[in-house]
Design a protein around this motif. Structure first.
Motif, PDB file in Angstrom:
ATOM      1  N   PRO A  59       0.813  -1.219   0.000  1.00  0.00           N
ATOM      2  CA  PRO A  59       0.000   0.000   0.000  1.00  0.00           C
ATOM      3  C   PRO A  59       0.848   1.272   0.000  1.00  0.00           C
ATOM      4  CG  PRO A  59       0.247  -0.766   2.241  1.00  0.00           C
ATOM      5  CD  PRO A  59       1.081  -1.689   1.372  1.00  0.00           C
ATOM      6  N   ILE A  60       0.231   2.358  -0.450  1.00  0.00           N
ATOM      7  CA  ILE A  60       0.857   3.678  -0.375  1.00  0.00           C
ATOM      8  C   ILE A  60      -0.246   4.737  -0.384  1.00  0.00           C
ATOM      9  CG2 ILE A  60       1.100   3.957  -2.884  1.00  0.00           C
ATOM     10  CD1 ILE A  60       3.831   5.278  -2.340  1.00  0.00           C
ATOM     11  N   TYR A  61      -0.030   5.806   0.361  1.00  0.00           N
ATOM     12  CA  TYR A  61      -0.969   6.921   0.327  1.00  0.00           C
ATOM     13  C   TYR A  61      -0.790   7.709  -0.967  1.00  0.00           C
ATOM     14  CZ  TYR A  61      -2.557   6.549   5.204  1.00  0.00           C
ATOM     15  OH  TYR A  61      -3.134   6.131   6.365  1.00  0.00           O
ATOM     16  N   ALA A 250      10.658 -10.015   3.169  1.00  0.00           N
ATOM     17  CA  ALA A 250      11.145  -8.915   4.000  1.00  0.00           C
ATOM     18  C   ALA A 250      10.485  -7.584   3.653  1.00  0.00           C
ATOM     19  CB  ALA A 250      12.655  -8.772   3.859  1.00  0.00           C
ATOM     20  N   PHE A 251      10.315  -6.758   4.688  1.00  0.00           N
ATOM     21  CA  PHE A 251       9.954  -5.346   4.526  1.00  0.00           C
ATOM     22  C   PHE A 251      10.876  -4.553   5.437  1.00  0.00           C
ATOM     23  CE2 PHE A 251       7.937  -1.386   5.626  1.00  0.00           C
ATOM     24  CZ  PHE A 251       7.382  -0.959   4.431  1.00  0.00           C
ATOM     25  N   VAL A 252      11.512  -3.505   4.922  1.00  0.00           N
ATOM     26  CA  VAL A 252      12.497  -2.739   5.671  1.00  0.00           C
ATOM     27  C   VAL A 252      12.088  -1.276   5.699  1.00  0.00           C
ATOM     28  CG1 VAL A 252      14.934  -2.092   5.852  1.00  0.00           C
ATOM     29  CG2 VAL A 252      14.312  -4.333   4.958  1.00  0.00           C
ATOM     30  N   TRP A 253      12.236  -0.641   6.867  1.00  0.00           N
ATOM     31  CA  TRP A 253      12.001   0.798   6.952  1.00  0.00           C
ATOM     32  C   TRP A 253      12.915   1.418   7.998  1.00  0.00           C
ATOM     33  CZ3 TRP A 253       9.407  -2.617   9.878  1.00  0.00           C
ATOM     34  CH2 TRP A 253       8.955  -2.259  11.150  1.00  0.00           C
ATOM     35  N   LEU A 254      13.142   2.729   7.852  1.00  0.00           N
ATOM     36  CA  LEU A 254      13.960   3.512   8.772  1.00  0.00           C
ATOM     37  C   LEU A 254      13.071   4.308   9.704  1.00  0.00           C
ATOM     38  CD1 LEU A 254      16.618   4.878   6.270  1.00  0.00           C
ATOM     39  CD2 LEU A 254      17.159   3.579   8.326  1.00  0.00           C
ATOM     40  N   GLN A 255      13.419   4.297  10.995  1.00  0.00           N
ATOM     41  CA  GLN A 255      12.645   5.065  11.968  1.00  0.00           C
ATOM     42  C   GLN A 255      13.501   5.347  13.191  1.00  0.00           C
ATOM     43  OE1 GLN A 255       8.881   3.318  12.907  1.00  0.00           O
ATOM     44  NE2 GLN A 255       8.137   5.124  13.954  1.00  0.00           N
ATOM     45  N   ARG A 256      13.505   6.606  13.594  1.00  0.00           N
ATOM     46  CA  ARG A 256      14.239   7.034  14.782  1.00  0.00           C
ATOM     47  C   ARG A 256      15.704   6.584  14.740  1.00  0.00           C
ATOM     48  NH1 ARG A 256      10.944   6.238  20.282  1.00  0.00           N
ATOM     49  NH2 ARG A 256      12.497   7.779  20.925  1.00  0.00           N
ATOM     50  N   GLY A 257      16.297   6.692  13.561  1.00  0.00           N
ATOM     51  CA  GLY A 257      17.701   6.371  13.411  1.00  0.00           C
ATOM     52  C   GLY A 257      18.030   4.898  13.412  1.00  0.00           C
ATOM     53  N   ARG A 258      17.010   4.044  13.355  1.00  0.00           N
ATOM     54  CA  ARG A 258      17.221   2.601  13.333  1.00  0.00           C
ATOM     55  C   ARG A 258      16.634   2.003  12.059  1.00  0.00           C
ATOM     56  NH1 ARG A 258      20.594   0.487  17.225  1.00  0.00           N
ATOM     57  NH2 ARG A 258      19.482  -1.508  17.060  1.00  0.00           N
ATOM     58  N   PHE A 259      17.223   0.892  11.637  1.00  0.00           N
ATOM     59  CA  PHE A 259      16.682   0.102  10.544  1.00  0.00           C
ATOM     60  C   PHE A 259      15.778  -0.964  11.162  1.00  0.00           C
ATOM     61  CE2 PHE A 259      20.487   2.005   9.044  1.00  0.00           C
ATOM     62  CZ  PHE A 259      20.369   2.166   7.671  1.00  0.00           C
ATOM     63  N   LEU A 319       4.072  -2.455   5.193  1.00  0.00           N
ATOM     64  CA  LEU A 319       3.522  -1.382   6.016  1.00  0.00           C
ATOM     65  C   LEU A 319       3.011  -0.230   5.162  1.00  0.00           C
ATOM     66  CD1 LEU A 319       6.165  -1.143   8.890  1.00  0.00           C
ATOM     67  CD2 LEU A 319       3.884  -2.186   8.998  1.00  0.00           C
ATOM     68  N   LEU A 320       1.908   0.349   5.602  1.00  0.00           N
ATOM     69  CA  LEU A 320       1.452   1.626   5.068  1.00  0.00           C
ATOM     70  C   LEU A 320       2.039   2.705   5.960  1.00  0.00           C
ATOM     71  CD1 LEU A 320      -0.251   3.314   3.123  1.00  0.00           C
ATOM     72  CD2 LEU A 320      -2.202   2.981   4.676  1.00  0.00           C
ATOM     73  N   LEU A 321       2.972   3.468   5.416  1.00  0.00           N
ATOM     74  CA  LEU A 321       3.678   4.490   6.170  1.00  0.00           C
ATOM     75  C   LEU A 321       3.082   5.862   5.896  1.00  0.00           C
ATOM     76  CD1 LEU A 321       7.342   3.315   5.430  1.00  0.00           C
ATOM     77  CD2 LEU A 321       6.027   2.865   7.500  1.00  0.00           C
ATOM     78  N   GLN A 322       3.057   6.693   6.919  1.00  0.00           N
ATOM     79  CA  GLN A 322       2.620   8.083   6.773  1.00  0.00           C
ATOM     80  C   GLN A 322       3.638   8.960   7.499  1.00  0.00           C
ATOM     81  OE1 GLN A 322      -1.129   9.333   8.683  1.00  0.00           O
ATOM     82  NE2 GLN A 322      -1.687  10.228   6.711  1.00  0.00           N
ATOM     83  N   HIS A 323       4.311   9.809   6.744  1.00  0.00           N
ATOM     84  CA  HIS A 323       5.389  10.635   7.292  1.00  0.00           C
ATOM     85  C   HIS A 323       6.437   9.768   8.000  1.00  0.00           C
ATOM     86  CE1 HIS A 323       2.770  13.883   6.196  1.00  0.00           C
ATOM     87  NE2 HIS A 323       1.883  13.561   7.122  1.00  0.00           N
ATOM     88  N   GLY A 324       6.696   8.614   7.420  1.00  0.00           N
ATOM     89  CA  GLY A 324       7.713   7.724   7.953  1.00  0.00           C
ATOM     90  C   GLY A 324       7.270   6.832   9.095  1.00  0.00           C
ATOM     91  N   ARG A 325       6.025   6.973   9.557  1.00  0.00           N
ATOM     92  CA  ARG A 325       5.536   6.173  10.681  1.00  0.00           C
ATOM     93  C   ARG A 325       4.611   5.059  10.195  1.00  0.00           C
ATOM     94  NH1 ARG A 325       3.695  10.639  15.242  1.00  0.00           N
ATOM     95  NH2 ARG A 325       5.671  11.801  15.355  1.00  0.00           N
ATOM     96  N   PRO A 326       4.750   3.860  10.731  1.00  0.00           N
ATOM     97  CA  PRO A 326       3.828   2.775  10.369  1.00  0.00           C
ATOM     98  C   PRO A 326       2.419   3.062  10.885  1.00  0.00           C
ATOM     99  CG  PRO A 326       5.838   1.920  11.398  1.00  0.00           C
ATOM    100  CD  PRO A 326       5.827   3.385  11.633  1.00  0.00           C
ATOM    101  N   PHE A 346      -4.159  -4.875   9.415  1.00  0.00           N
ATOM    102  CA  PHE A 346      -4.143  -4.485  10.813  1.00  0.00           C
ATOM    103  C   PHE A 346      -3.955  -2.968  10.925  1.00  0.00           C
ATOM    104  CE2 PHE A 346      -2.536  -8.785  10.707  1.00  0.00           C
ATOM    105  CZ  PHE A 346      -3.061  -9.406  11.821  1.00  0.00           C
ATOM    106  N   LYS A 347      -4.623  -2.362  11.863  1.00  0.00           N
ATOM    107  CA  LYS A 347      -4.307  -0.987  12.228  1.00  0.00           C
ATOM    108  C   LYS A 347      -3.254  -1.012  13.308  1.00  0.00           C
ATOM    109  CE  LYS A 347      -6.364   3.408  13.653  1.00  0.00           C
ATOM    110  NZ  LYS A 347      -7.622   4.120  14.025  1.00  0.00           N
ATOM    111  N   ILE A 348      -2.280  -0.105  13.248  1.00  0.00           N
ATOM    112  CA  ILE A 348      -1.260  -0.002  14.273  1.00  0.00           C
ATOM    113  C   ILE A 348      -1.676   1.119  15.232  1.00  0.00           C
ATOM    114  CG2 ILE A 348       1.190   0.443  14.722  1.00  0.00           C
ATOM    115  CD1 ILE A 348       1.751  -0.654  11.908  1.00  0.00           C
ATOM    116  N   VAL A 349      -1.983   0.749  16.458  1.00  0.00           N
ATOM    117  CA  VAL A 349      -2.592   1.695  17.407  1.00  0.00           C
ATOM    118  C   VAL A 349      -1.630   2.053  18.535  1.00  0.00           C
ATOM    119  CG1 VAL A 349      -4.907   0.867  16.905  1.00  0.00           C
ATOM    120  CG2 VAL A 349      -3.605  -0.172  18.753  1.00  0.00           C
TER     121      VAL A 349
END
Length: 349
Positions: A59-61, A250-259, A319-326, A346-349
């Motif tokens: 998915p993508i916005y 695999a799905f990979v993303w960057l967040q808070r300086g971590r892979f 993951l569906l990311l919005q501004h880098g957040r899952p 799934f929604k991530i809450v």
């Protein structure tokens, strides 16, 4: 290992009683569940059809806030293994991740005589350098050993899509750990400006047995390549954890300086769950924890005798990311109303 860290920016762990009230699956805090798993609220299935198996989906916005889903599908009469010979990648749109998705068009179909002549599968969509990039797997003769990763690009989610004439990455030389194929792409644009392509492969000599599916990394200075292997060895290899310990999707993303990475588990800790890993550099990864469980941890569906051995497994996490957040986790699962296959969200809450 980040089993205790709340790495989802801006999120706090819901109180136990509130989680139950909201329909969350709540896990004991002394097990090997990743923090990620404790924020999953099932939404349900999408794009169920009696005529199609709908599998890997990404998915993508869109620019107007709608959600665009690129997914692999094949005729239902080909059954669960139809992805190998005859899958195509289609495009659907919904007003929100929890609204009904409507088919728009098929964007990538097999091209006779090309490297993707017999299937187009495992889509992965991103917006990179001002264009939409659709990574996918094709094969040339309906066999696993001709699987290769390719790329299609477009200025708009409406297309038109321009495909690469050649794969982004060929298998390794004979005898290498990855001489069998390149498949199931995951991708990030590294903070240093490079383009990093994670790919799944294995060794031809043991492709049906021990430790076949592992992950390697190839990097490039240009989006279209050339991609060069980071190492002669896989960067993720769990074959030492058991005779048939393999990984998938695999799905990979960057967040808070971590892979961060999600993976399908095929014998590392179970045969029907997902794994979460994290890393400081995208190459050296911490030990895995459980990202999500099997389908029956979240919903109850009646199995049938003609389902394959993947029945009950949540596959192809994206993951569906919005501004880098899952924001949402999209998976695929056999079964459902028509006992075919469809996305499970799934929604991530």
């Amino acid at each position: 290992m980040m089993t205790r860290r709340n790495f989802l920016t801006g999120l706090t762990l819901l109180p136990f009683t509130n989680a139950l009230a909201d329909g969350l699956t709540v896990w004991p805090f002394d097990d090997n569940r990743a923090e990620f798993s404790k924020h999953l609220k099932p939404v349900g299935r999408a794009l169920e059809s009696p005529d199609w198996y709908v599998s890997a989906n990404s998915p993508i916005y869109g620019p107007n806030g709608s959600v665009h889903l690129f997914y692999s599908r094949w005729p239902a009469d080909r059954k669960a293994d139809g992805w190998l010979n005859g899958a195509e990648i289609a495009h659907a749109v919904a007003k929100s991740p929890e609204s009904a998705f409507e088919y728009v068009e098929t964007v990538l179909a097999p091209r006779p005589g090309q490297w993707d002549a017999t299937t187009c599968h495992t889509p992965h969509i991103q917006y990179i350098d001002g264009r939409y990039c659709l990574f996918y797997t094709g094969n040339s003769n309906g066999q696993p050993d001709t699987q290769r990763i390719g790329l299609a690009t477009a200025k708009s989610l409406k297309g038109p899509w321009k495909r690469s004439d050649t794969p982004l990455l060929e298998p390794g030389t004979a005898g290498a750990w990855d001489d069998h194929c390149t498949t199931n792409p995951a991708f990030i644009q590294h903070p240093n400006g490079q383009y990093w392509l994670y790919y799944q492969s294995g060794k031809t000599s043991n492709s049906a047995g021990q430790g076949y599916q592992k992950y390697g990394l190839a990097t490039a200075n240009l989006l279209q390549g050339p991609y060069r292997r980071y190492s002669k060895k896989p960067i993720i290899d769990f074959s030492s954890k058991g005779k048939h310990a393999q990984i998938d999707d695999a799905f990979v993303w960057l967040q808070r300086g971590r892979f961060n990475m999600l993976l399908g588990d095929m014998g590392v800790q179970s045969n029907n769950a997902g794994l979460y890993l994290d890393s400081h550099d995208g190459v050296h990864w911490e030990d895995p924890s459980v990202a999500f469980g099997p389908l029956n941890d979240y919903v109850k569906e009646s199995p049938t005798l003609d389902q394959g051995n993947a029945y009950g497994r949540l596959e192809h996490p994206q993951l569906l990311l919005q501004h880098g957040r899952p924001r949402y986790l999209f998976t695929a699962a056999q079964g459902g109303k028509y006992m075919t296959s469809s996305p499970f969200i799934f929604k991530i809450v």
